[in-house]
Design a protein around this motif. Structure first.
Motif, PDB file in Angstrom:
ATOM      1  N   HIS A 169      -7.542 -11.972   1.368  1.00  0.00           N
ATOM      2  CA  HIS A 169      -6.245 -11.692   2.003  1.00  0.00           C
ATOM      3  C   HIS A 169      -5.618 -12.973   2.548  1.00  0.00           C
ATOM      4  O   HIS A 169      -4.403 -13.176   2.435  1.00  0.00           O
ATOM      5  CB  HIS A 169      -6.411 -10.661   3.121  1.00  0.00           C
ATOM      6  N   LEU A 170      -6.431 -13.843   3.151  1.00  0.00           N
ATOM      7  CA  LEU A 170      -5.897 -15.105   3.676  1.00  0.00           C
ATOM      8  C   LEU A 170      -5.440 -16.020   2.555  1.00  0.00           C
ATOM      9  O   LEU A 170      -4.486 -16.796   2.718  1.00  0.00           O
ATOM     10  CB  LEU A 170      -6.961 -15.801   4.524  1.00  0.00           C
ATOM     11  N   ARG A 171      -6.101 -15.938   1.409  1.00  0.00           N
ATOM     12  CA  ARG A 171      -5.751 -16.774   0.263  1.00  0.00           C
ATOM     13  C   ARG A 171      -4.431 -16.349  -0.361  1.00  0.00           C
ATOM     14  O   ARG A 171      -3.761 -17.142  -1.029  1.00  0.00           O
ATOM     15  CB  ARG A 171      -6.883 -16.716  -0.759  1.00  0.00           C
ATOM     16  N   GLY A 172      -4.083 -15.096  -0.163  1.00  0.00           N
ATOM     17  CA  GLY A 172      -2.840 -14.600  -0.737  1.00  0.00           C
ATOM     18  C   GLY A 172      -3.022 -13.713  -1.939  1.00  0.00           C
ATOM     19  O   GLY A 172      -2.055 -13.430  -2.667  1.00  0.00           O
ATOM     20  N   ASP A 173      -4.251 -13.244  -2.164  1.00  0.00           N
ATOM     21  CA  ASP A 173      -4.480 -12.295  -3.258  1.00  0.00           C
ATOM     22  C   ASP A 173      -3.736 -10.994  -2.970  1.00  0.00           C
ATOM     23  O   ASP A 173      -3.481 -10.649  -1.806  1.00  0.00           O
ATOM     24  CB  ASP A 173      -5.977 -12.011  -3.403  1.00  0.00           C
ATOM     25  N   PRO A 174      -3.391 -10.236  -4.000  1.00  0.00           N
ATOM     26  CA  PRO A 174      -2.642  -8.997  -3.782  1.00  0.00           C
ATOM     27  C   PRO A 174      -3.375  -8.028  -2.851  1.00  0.00           C
ATOM     28  O   PRO A 174      -4.563  -7.774  -3.017  1.00  0.00           O
ATOM     29  CB  PRO A 174      -2.506  -8.419  -5.186  1.00  0.00           C
ATOM     30  N   ALA A 175      -2.636  -7.511  -1.886  1.00  0.00           N
ATOM     31  CA  ALA A 175      -3.158  -6.484  -0.987  1.00  0.00           C
ATOM     32  C   ALA A 175      -2.501  -5.142  -1.261  1.00  0.00           C
ATOM     33  O   ALA A 175      -2.884  -4.130  -0.677  1.00  0.00           O
ATOM     34  CB  ALA A 175      -2.908  -6.888   0.469  1.00  0.00           C
ATOM     35  N   VAL A 213      12.509  -5.371   1.811  1.00  0.00           N
ATOM     36  CA  VAL A 213      11.799  -6.185   0.838  1.00  0.00           C
ATOM     37  C   VAL A 213      10.308  -6.163   1.168  1.00  0.00           C
ATOM     38  O   VAL A 213       9.913  -6.410   2.315  1.00  0.00           O
ATOM     39  CB  VAL A 213      12.307  -7.643   0.840  1.00  0.00           C
ATOM     40  N   PHE A 214       9.484  -5.873   0.171  1.00  0.00           N
ATOM     41  CA  PHE A 214       8.044  -5.768   0.371  1.00  0.00           C
ATOM     42  C   PHE A 214       7.314  -6.843  -0.441  1.00  0.00           C
ATOM     43  O   PHE A 214       7.692  -7.151  -1.574  1.00  0.00           O
ATOM     44  CB  PHE A 214       7.538  -4.385  -0.059  1.00  0.00           C
ATOM     45  N   SER A 215       6.258  -7.386   0.151  1.00  0.00           N
ATOM     46  CA  SER A 215       5.407  -8.359  -0.515  1.00  0.00           C
ATOM     47  C   SER A 215       4.101  -7.680  -0.904  1.00  0.00           C
ATOM     48  O   SER A 215       3.684  -6.701  -0.277  1.00  0.00           O
ATOM     49  CB  SER A 215       5.119  -9.532   0.423  1.00  0.00           C
ATOM     50  N   ASP A 216       3.443  -8.217  -1.921  1.00  0.00           N
ATOM     51  CA  ASP A 216       2.143  -7.655  -2.287  1.00  0.00           C
ATOM     52  C   ASP A 216       0.995  -8.440  -1.656  1.00  0.00           C
ATOM     53  O   ASP A 216      -0.173  -8.167  -1.916  1.00  0.00           O
ATOM     54  CB  ASP A 216       1.976  -7.607  -3.808  1.00  0.00           C
ATOM     55  N   ARG A 217       1.327  -9.445  -0.792  1.00  0.00           N
ATOM     56  CA  ARG A 217       0.283 -10.193  -0.119  1.00  0.00           C
ATOM     57  C   ARG A 217       0.561 -10.256   1.376  1.00  0.00           C
ATOM     58  O   ARG A 217       1.671  -9.967   1.831  1.00  0.00           O
ATOM     59  CB  ARG A 217       0.159 -11.598  -0.691  1.00  0.00           C
ATOM     60  N   VAL A 218      -0.454 -10.629   2.125  1.00  0.00           N
ATOM     61  CA  VAL A 218      -0.342 -10.685   3.578  1.00  0.00           C
ATOM     62  C   VAL A 218       0.798 -11.607   3.988  1.00  0.00           C
ATOM     63  O   VAL A 218       0.947 -12.705   3.461  1.00  0.00           O
ATOM     64  CB  VAL A 218      -1.669 -11.176   4.197  1.00  0.00           C
ATOM     65  N   GLN A 219       1.592 -11.136   4.930  1.00  0.00           N
ATOM     66  CA  GLN A 219       2.688 -11.922   5.479  1.00  0.00           C
ATOM     67  C   GLN A 219       2.529 -12.049   7.000  1.00  0.00           C
ATOM     68  O   GLN A 219       2.143 -11.089   7.648  1.00  0.00           O
ATOM     69  CB  GLN A 219       4.031 -11.275   5.148  1.00  0.00           C
TER      70      GLN A 219
END
Length: 338
Positions: free
Chosen positions: A146-152, A163-169
């Protein structure tokens, strides 16, 4: 004066931030003042030890957020956050937020295993899913991903006006490379190395082999680096209870000596079913402490330390210890303030 060919590169401290249960505010303010003092003294890092359901820091991330706004340079870490109490996705959001607020100064230190006093807290912590929870290494890997930015999430894009992201913001680049694992056994040190994490060693190890505390801790460091992609360059931080007395008053010296003596019996042999072996507290002048550390088999392998403050002292004691640590002990170990 002892000498070493490799000067200490990073000097920090670890605290649990004790407070009065009936009036916690002054204790928390004192903790923040101690972190500010650490920065003023040029110390490299301040680490918070998690204390759930005790009169100590239960939410290091919240404390780090406050400290990030009262400091500008000192690194802020947890040593360690027991992930059994955490949802890795939510924790990743909190850590990334504070890392952004601090300008990239957060060092998340974590550990795994069943929560302490599990039978007493399971109904409150996981009332519906206690038997299904996995408290193993996968919890660490989830956090790192999750910290790396992999899809969550399987969705990213726009729905309506949102607007939605697929990684932790927010995403904080580099934070996943600053994850530390608190290993107490040879097996966990090896696993941390295989995963490419950083290694936190403390004043407690599991007696999973022959030898003294220092010899066991050295074996953990060697095993970690032997299995880490960076080899001998892999980061290791050592955390011992270290109490310099250079400018302490006679009353403080007496208190410090009594504290260390009261804890010494537990260092003679492994304790409890887990066979935990504790390191003796290191008390004395900075010159005396430096001599002991240079002879310590594990210290000989590290260039970073986060010395633990005693748990039950007063604010004035911590001010004296931190000041001596930065102005006397650090230079005796070849360290220079940041």
């Amino acid at each position: 004066m002892p000498t070493s060919s490799t000067p200490l590169q990073k000097l920090g401290f670890l605290t649990i931030g004790t407070f009065d249960g009936d009036d916690p505010g002054p204790g928390m303010e004192a903790l923040l003042a101690e972190i500010e003092l650490g920065e003023q003294l040029g110390l490299d890092s301040a680490w918070l030890r998690h204390r759930h359901l005790q009169h100590g820091v239960s939410s290091p991330v919240a404390v780090m957020a406050a400290a990030s706004q009262r400091t500008s340079r000192i690194e802020l870490g947890t040593a360690v956050t027991p992930l059994a109490w955490e949802n890795p996705l939510r924790l990743a959001e909190d850590l990334a937020t504070v890392d952004v607020l601090s300008g990239g100064r957060v060092n998340p230190g974590v550990s795994v295993g069943q929560p302490m006093h599990w039978d007493d807290v399971r109904a409150a912590l996981y009332p519906d899913t206690a038997d299904a929870e996995d408290f193993g290494y996968e919890r660490v890997l989830r956090l790192v991903r999750h910290l790396r930015g992999d899809p969550a999430s399987s969705f990213s894009g726009v729905r309506g006006i949102e607007v939605f992201s697929d990684r932790v913001q927010p995403h904080s680049p580099g934070l996943h490379e600053r994850v530390w694992y608190g290993a107490s056994s040879l097996a966990s040190a090896r696993w941390a190395g295989e995963q490419g994490l950083n290694l936190l060693t403390s004043s407690v190890v599991k007696a999973d082999g022959p030898g003294s505390f220092a010899e066991l801790q050295r074996a953990h460091v060697e095993t970690f680096r032997a299995h880490h992609p960076l080899g001998d360059a892999a980061r290791v931080s050592q955390g011992l209870v270290v109490i310099p007395t250079d400018t302490a008053t006679p009353a403080q010296r007496e208190k410090y000596a009594a504290y260390a003596a009261s804890r010494l019996p537990r260092t003679a042999s492994p304790q409890g079913p887990a066979r935990l072996l504790f390191a003796p507290d290191v008390v004395g002048t900075s010159e005396q402490i430096a001599e002991q550390l240079y002879a310590h088999p594990a210290f000989q392998l590290v260039t970073e330390v986060a010395f633990a403050l005693p748990f039950s002292f007063e604010h004035d004691d911590y001010v004296q210890i931190l000041t001596d640590m930065a102005t006397r002990l650090g230079p005796a170990l070849g360290w220079q303030p940041g």
